[in-house]
Write an enzyme that holds these catalytic residues in place. Structure first.
Site, PDB file in Angstrom:
ATOM      1  N   ARG A  91       0.834  -1.196   0.000  1.00 45.48           N
ATOM      2  CA  ARG A  91       0.000   0.000   0.000  1.00 45.48           C
ATOM      3  C   ARG A  91       0.874   1.253   0.000  1.00 45.48           C
ATOM      4  O   ARG A  91       1.944   1.269   0.591  1.00 45.48           O
ATOM      5  CB  ARG A  91      -0.908   0.028   1.230  1.00 45.48           C
ATOM      6  CG  ARG A  91      -2.152  -0.839   1.090  1.00 45.48           C
ATOM      7  CD  ARG A  91      -3.038  -0.747   2.314  1.00 45.48           C
ATOM      8  NE  ARG A  91      -2.437  -1.394   3.470  1.00 45.48           N
ATOM      9  CZ  ARG A  91      -1.879  -0.753   4.489  1.00 45.48           C
ATOM     10  NH1 ARG A  91      -1.877   0.561   4.536  1.00 45.48           N
ATOM     11  NH2 ARG A  91      -1.363  -1.431   5.489  1.00 45.48           N
ATOM     12  N   TYR A 220      -1.504  -2.924  -6.750  1.00 43.22           N
ATOM     13  CA  TYR A 220      -1.421  -3.668  -5.489  1.00 43.22           C
ATOM     14  C   TYR A 220      -2.784  -3.709  -4.769  1.00 43.22           C
ATOM     15  O   TYR A 220      -3.491  -2.696  -4.699  1.00 43.22           O
ATOM     16  CB  TYR A 220      -0.356  -3.058  -4.555  1.00 43.22           C
ATOM     17  CG  TYR A 220      -0.345  -3.802  -3.242  1.00 43.22           C
ATOM     18  CD1 TYR A 220       0.236  -5.062  -3.150  1.00 43.22           C
ATOM     19  CD2 TYR A 220      -1.013  -3.302  -2.128  1.00 43.22           C
ATOM     20  CE1 TYR A 220       0.180  -5.789  -1.974  1.00 43.22           C
ATOM     21  CE2 TYR A 220      -1.075  -4.019  -0.948  1.00 43.22           C
ATOM     22  CZ  TYR A 220      -0.477  -5.263  -0.876  1.00 43.22           C
ATOM     23  OH  TYR A 220      -0.560  -5.988   0.283  1.00 43.22           O
ATOM     24  N   GLY A 221      -3.105  -4.846  -4.197  1.00 39.14           N
ATOM     25  CA  GLY A 221      -4.399  -5.088  -3.555  1.00 39.14           C
ATOM     26  C   GLY A 221      -4.999  -3.916  -2.801  1.00 39.14           C
ATOM     27  O   GLY A 221      -6.082  -3.444  -3.137  1.00 39.14           O
ATOM     28  N   LYS A 229      -9.697  -1.953   1.345  1.00 37.41           N
ATOM     29  CA  LYS A 229      -9.307  -0.895   2.293  1.00 37.41           C
ATOM     30  C   LYS A 229     -10.016   0.421   1.966  1.00 37.41           C
ATOM     31  O   LYS A 229     -10.392   1.165   2.872  1.00 37.41           O
ATOM     32  CB  LYS A 229      -7.784  -0.702   2.277  1.00 37.41           C
ATOM     33  CG  LYS A 229      -6.986  -1.957   2.587  1.00 37.41           C
ATOM     34  CD  LYS A 229      -7.328  -2.566   3.921  1.00 37.41           C
ATOM     35  CE  LYS A 229      -6.330  -3.655   4.295  1.00 37.41           C
ATOM     36  NZ  LYS A 229      -6.678  -4.309   5.570  1.00 37.41           N
ATOM     37  N   HIS A 249     -10.800  -2.707  11.354  1.00 36.42           N
ATOM     38  CA  HIS A 249      -9.776  -3.613  10.803  1.00 36.42           C
ATOM     39  C   HIS A 249      -9.712  -4.857  11.705  1.00 36.42           C
ATOM     40  O   HIS A 249      -8.751  -5.046  12.438  1.00 36.42           O
ATOM     41  CB  HIS A 249      -8.435  -2.861  10.799  1.00 36.42           C
ATOM     42  CG  HIS A 249      -7.342  -3.508  10.017  1.00 36.42           C
ATOM     43  ND1 HIS A 249      -6.020  -3.227  10.233  1.00 36.42           N
ATOM     44  CD2 HIS A 249      -7.363  -4.413   9.006  1.00 36.42           C
ATOM     45  CE1 HIS A 249      -5.273  -3.919   9.400  1.00 36.42           C
ATOM     46  NE2 HIS A 249      -6.055  -4.660   8.644  1.00 36.42           N
ATOM     47  N   SER A 271      -1.657  -4.486  10.713  1.00 36.45           N
ATOM     48  CA  SER A 271      -1.216  -5.297   9.577  1.00 36.45           C
ATOM     49  C   SER A 271      -0.006  -6.150   9.983  1.00 36.45           C
ATOM     50  O   SER A 271       0.875  -5.668  10.695  1.00 36.45           O
ATOM     51  CB  SER A 271      -0.826  -4.410   8.403  1.00 36.45           C
ATOM     52  OG  SER A 271      -1.956  -3.697   7.964  1.00 36.45           O
ATOM     53  N   ALA A 272      -0.011  -7.382   9.536  1.00 33.42           N
ATOM     54  CA  ALA A 272       1.091  -8.326   9.777  1.00 33.42           C
ATOM     55  C   ALA A 272       1.257  -8.683  11.257  1.00 33.42           C
ATOM     56  O   ALA A 272       2.351  -9.009  11.702  1.00 33.42           O
ATOM     57  CB  ALA A 272       2.396  -7.816   9.191  1.00 33.42           C
ATOM     58  N   CYS A 273       0.178  -8.610  12.034  1.00 31.35           N
ATOM     59  CA  CYS A 273       0.244  -8.974  13.448  1.00 31.35           C
ATOM     60  C   CYS A 273      -0.635 -10.176  13.788  1.00 31.35           C
ATOM     61  O   CYS A 273      -0.910 -10.439  14.964  1.00 31.35           O
ATOM     62  CB  CYS A 273      -0.105  -7.788  14.330  1.00 31.35           C
ATOM     63  SG  CYS A 273       1.171  -6.526  14.338  1.00 31.35           S
ATOM     64  N   ASP A 298     -10.127  -9.909   8.054  1.00 32.82           N
ATOM     65  CA  ASP A 298      -9.466  -8.599   7.926  1.00 32.82           C
ATOM     66  C   ASP A 298     -10.362  -7.411   8.291  1.00 32.82           C
ATOM     67  O   ASP A 298      -9.880  -6.443   8.842  1.00 32.82           O
ATOM     68  CB  ASP A 298      -8.948  -8.426   6.493  1.00 32.82           C
ATOM     69  CG  ASP A 298      -7.906  -7.324   6.355  1.00 32.82           C
ATOM     70  OD1 ASP A 298      -6.925  -7.336   7.117  1.00 32.82           O
ATOM     71  OD2 ASP A 298      -8.086  -6.444   5.498  1.00 32.82           O
ATOM     72  N   SER A 391       4.338 -10.923  -0.211  1.00 32.27           N
ATOM     73  CA  SER A 391       3.637 -11.713  -1.236  1.00 32.27           C
ATOM     74  C   SER A 391       2.335 -12.238  -0.630  1.00 32.27           C
ATOM     75  O   SER A 391       2.239 -12.458   0.575  1.00 32.27           O
ATOM     76  CB  SER A 391       4.516 -12.856  -1.738  1.00 32.27           C
ATOM     77  OG  SER A 391       4.996 -13.641  -0.672  1.00 32.27           O
ATOM     78  N   ARG A 392       1.326 -12.420  -1.482  1.00 32.02           N
ATOM     79  CA  ARG A 392      -0.021 -12.689  -0.974  1.00 32.02           C
ATOM     80  C   ARG A 392      -0.708 -13.805  -1.747  1.00 32.02           C
ATOM     81  O   ARG A 392      -0.329 -14.117  -2.880  1.00 32.02           O
ATOM     82  CB  ARG A 392      -0.881 -11.417  -1.106  1.00 32.02           C
ATOM     83  CG  ARG A 392      -0.367 -10.218  -0.315  1.00 32.02           C
ATOM     84  CD  ARG A 392      -1.161  -9.992   0.936  1.00 32.02           C
ATOM     85  NE  ARG A 392      -0.551  -9.023   1.837  1.00 32.02           N
ATOM     86  CZ  ARG A 392      -1.135  -8.615   2.958  1.00 32.02           C
ATOM     87  NH1 ARG A 392      -2.323  -9.050   3.316  1.00 32.02           N
ATOM     88  NH2 ARG A 392      -0.528  -7.773   3.763  1.00 32.02           N
ATOM     89  N   ARG A 423       2.241  -6.116  18.484  1.00 38.91           N
ATOM     90  CA  ARG A 423       3.538  -6.724  18.810  1.00 38.91           C
ATOM     91  C   ARG A 423       4.191  -5.897  19.902  1.00 38.91           C
ATOM     92  O   ARG A 423       4.617  -4.778  19.649  1.00 38.91           O
ATOM     93  CB  ARG A 423       4.457  -6.695  17.587  1.00 38.91           C
ATOM     94  CG  ARG A 423       4.131  -7.699  16.529  1.00 38.91           C
ATOM     95  CD  ARG A 423       5.065  -7.535  15.337  1.00 38.91           C
ATOM     96  NE  ARG A 423       4.594  -8.381  14.254  1.00 38.91           N
ATOM     97  CZ  ARG A 423       5.055  -9.614  14.013  1.00 38.91           C
ATOM     98  NH1 ARG A 423       6.035 -10.104  14.748  1.00 38.91           N
ATOM     99  NH2 ARG A 423       4.544 -10.335  13.035  1.00 38.91           N
ATOM    100  N   ASN A 532      -2.942 -20.086  20.824  1.00 35.23           N
ATOM    101  CA  ASN A 532      -3.719 -18.921  21.266  1.00 35.23           C
ATOM    102  C   ASN A 532      -5.130 -19.335  21.681  1.00 35.23           C
ATOM    103  O   ASN A 532      -5.850 -18.566  22.316  1.00 35.23           O
ATOM    104  CB  ASN A 532      -3.743 -17.845  20.176  1.00 35.23           C
ATOM    105  CG  ASN A 532      -2.350 -17.270  19.930  1.00 35.23           C
ATOM    106  OD1 ASN A 532      -1.515 -17.259  20.841  1.00 35.23           O
ATOM    107  ND2 ASN A 532      -2.098 -16.823  18.709  1.00 35.23           N
TER     108      ASN A 532
END
Ligand code: GTP
Ligand code: MN
Ligand code: MN
Length: 621
Positions: A91, A220-221, A229, A249, A271-273, A298, A391-392, A423, A532
């Site tokens: 993004r 890009y997505g 988004k 989100h 994102s990415a967590c 998401d 990459s997705r 994080r 978890n």
């Protein structure tokens, strides 16, 4: 498994394949497309109908255009690889704008531009931009069909890759035109072109008042699939502020206990967590009888229901656009099974057999690969990753073996718990429950996440990411927080709010309470992923009033014995499992004193931005 909305179309005998022609007489739809044709001057216009026939035909066209590379159809049936322009892999937050008359309507987490300036700038870019190309017209629904939550969008694009992704990620085609009807003008207008894909000529602009999205220069997505988004978070958060609901989100999952009762949890992690991972969690063996189902991975749209005073959620999407690296049969078995067929992979590596590979898929890389740039890659000599770190995979949510049937429910699911998480190497314990809604909103507002420096084991840079929405807010952050606080007044039965941290690291100082031993110093304390479930069980039990908690200064925390530790990976024995839990859960008052000061400083910083400065003076995001 088949996708219900496609299955429905196949069964509908009154509907024949539209062959690229419009399947509507709605004058607002036709008029909008006509205007975009006049502006961008494509050689031809193709209207998507959403049938399988069409999807297969467009896939073949994308293959002959070189946009998709067929993977080995025996190993990965229906799977294709797309390599993006190397300059277009994520993004573009610094090129993303909210365009409102009054600059105070957005910021400080978003950038502002006056609508007239934005339209002038974007029209100049779009002018003649589709000459010689096909314009794809994509009517789509975000949210379940015929749901009061849902929104209709229309995206026109010059990208067949975007069209094929939209067919997976949204309920696209005739269903959207049918839902809109012949006369309504209540749809989000989206114009998109990858065009020359130049990072210096790339913008994503949102016009909440006009219900318009303009995106230029990226495939890009997050920049190009306008339903995701742009509509489902930025435009929808603005609409929710206006109309009394929330776009967040958040993943949504169903947790079914062995007695058959189902609780629903929505969780916001930056994102990415770990949202996609948590949404598809496979419980450990010691949790026999528990079943986790995925409603979304998401985005959640949340509405108070006046009938029972509870908060209801839908997932506006119909597919997952998930991070590939790190996805393995061990870390996320359901995702791994899901991408075995009918998946578009973007920027992953390819094996000599024509299969896919990415870092973390197997312990060791194959000797030889074609990397994400299309270059030969040799494990012995490689100095760069084979797959791009962002990459997705794009795959229908109905391919998830544990997809929740409630994902198609027009009324959504009642939410029992809201969870925030980021994080944090220290300070934030494995789990705590907020005292009440406002306290939960404060924990969400000050949510922090560290940039990773995993290779050196150093603590990263802490960045505040309020409610994990920092890049996705369509209006002013302060107004957003007020909206969150006000939401409590619409709920007689609000969800409980929790804060989790899967990423705490073991102390290096043997005298510190979070110390385990030399071998584990500085490493993640908690095994995470499927384990978890142990935390999720406590969360669910709390919402059902079936377990107590200890009261700490910063929230309710599990008491000794409240968390099931049977078979905890990495624990030498039961006593060690307890030490792991204690190290992960420890609340250090000095750390929390520093944390509350930092929270205060953050609120002061936002307060200083109460009236957003004009473009050019905004901080780069
Ligand atoms: P977006 O799709 O970009 O919004 O991100 P996401 O929140 O869906 O993140 P995702 O689930 O793809 O996870 C991102 C990274 O977090 C991957 O590298 C995972 O391996 C890692 N991760 C996920 N869950 C855990 C966990 O419980 N523990 C640890 N240590 N890592 C995790
Ligand atoms: Mn996301
Ligand atoms: Mn995800």
């Amino acid at each position: 498994q088949i996708e219900p909305h496609y299955a429905m179309l196949d069964a509908d005998t009154s509907f024949t394949h539209g062959a690229g022609q419009p399947l509507t007489t709605n004058p607002h739809i036709l008029g909008y497309v006509q205007e975009q044709v006049a502006l961008t001057r494509p050689a031809s216009v193709y209207w998507l109908d959403g049938t399988r026939v069409e999807r297969d035909a467009l896939t073949q066209r994308a293959v002959s255009d070189g946009v998709l590379i067929p993977l080995n159809q025996t190993l990965r049936p229906g799977c294709y690889l797309h390599r993006s322009n190397p300059n277009d892999v994520a993004r573009s937050e610094h090129l993303t704008f909210i365009c409102s008359e009054d600059p105070r309507d957005c910021g400080p987490t978003s950038q502002w531009l006056h609508p007239s300036e934005a339209y002038t700038r974007m029209n100049a870019l779009f002018e003649g931009s589709m000459q010689g190309k096909t314009m794809y017209v994509i009517p789509y629904v975000m949210g379940p069909l015929n749901s009061p939550f849902s929104m209709v969008g229309l995206q026109v694009t010059d990208s067949i890759y975007v069209a094929l992704n939209m067919l997976i990620m949204t309920r696209a085609g005739k269903v959207a035109l049918d839902q809109l009807g012949p006369t309504s003008e209540d749809f989000c207008r989206g114009l998109h072109a990858v065009a020359e894909c130049d990072p210096d000529r790339r913008f994503v602009m949102h016009f909440p008042k006009d219900n318009v999205i303009l995106s230029y220069g990226s495939g890009y997505g997050g920049n190009a699939l306008l339903g995701k988004k742009c509509l489902a978070l930025r435009m929808a958060s603005h609409a929710g502020w206006r109309d009394g609901w929330m776009a967040e989100h958040m993943l949504i999952l169903g947790a079914e206990s062995p007695d058959g009762r189902v609780s629903h949890v929505a969780a916001a992690f930056p994102s990415a967590c770990g949202k996609t991972n948590f949404a598809m969690l496979q419980p450990p063996a010691s949790f026999g009888g528990w079943k986790i189902t995925t409603v979304g991975d998401d985005i959640a749209w949340l509405r108070p229901n006046p009938a029972d005073g509870r908060l209801y959620a839908v997932n506006p999407e119909a597919g997952y656009f998930g991070v590939a690296p790190g996805t393995s049969a061990a870390s996320n078995p359901h995702a791994f099974a899901m991408v075995a067929s009918h998946t578009i992979f973007t920027n992953v590596a390819m094996t000599p057999e024509g299969d896919v590979w990415w870092e973390g898929m197997t312990e060791q890389a194959p000797d030889q690969l074609i990397d994400w740039l299309g270059q030969p890659w040799n494990r012995a000599t490689a100095t760069t990753p084979a797959a791009h770190p962002n990459s997705r995979f794009t795959v229908s949510m109905w391919r998830n073996p544990t997809a929740s049937p409630m994902a198609d429910s027009p009324t959504g699911v009642p939410i029992d718990a809201l969870v925030f998480g980021g994080r944090r190497a220290d300070t934030v314990p494995l789990v705590l429950q907020a005292f009440d809604w406002s306290h939960g909103a404060m924990l969400g507002a000050t949510l922090g996440s560290e940039t990773t420096a995993a290779s050196t084991g150093q603590t990263g840079i802490l960045r505040r990411d309020p409610m994990a929405m920092r890049p996705f807010l369509g209006y002013h952050l302060a107004a957003y927080w007020s909206h969150w606080l006000a939401m409590r007044g619409r709920l007689t039965n609000p969800p409980a709010v929790f804060l989790v941290n899967w990423f705490r690291r073991a102390a290096r100082d043997p005298a510190a309470p979070g110390y385990l031993d030399a071998a584990r110093a500085g490493r993640f304390i908690w095994p995470g992923f499927g384990d978890n479930m142990r935390v999720l069980e406590w969360i669910v039990a709390r919402t059902r009033g079936e377990t107590g908690a200890a009261e700490s200064l910063v929230g309710y925390v599990p008491r000794a014995g409240d968390i099931n530790l049977a078979g905890l990976p990495g624990a030498a024995d039961a006593a060690d499992a307890e030490r792991i839990l204690n190290a992960a859960s420890h609340i250090c008052l000095d750390d929390w004193l520093a944390e509350t000061r930092a929270m205060r400083a953050y609120f002061d910083e936002i307060d200083a931005h109460r009236s957003c400065p004009a473009l050019g003076e905004t901080e780069p995001q």
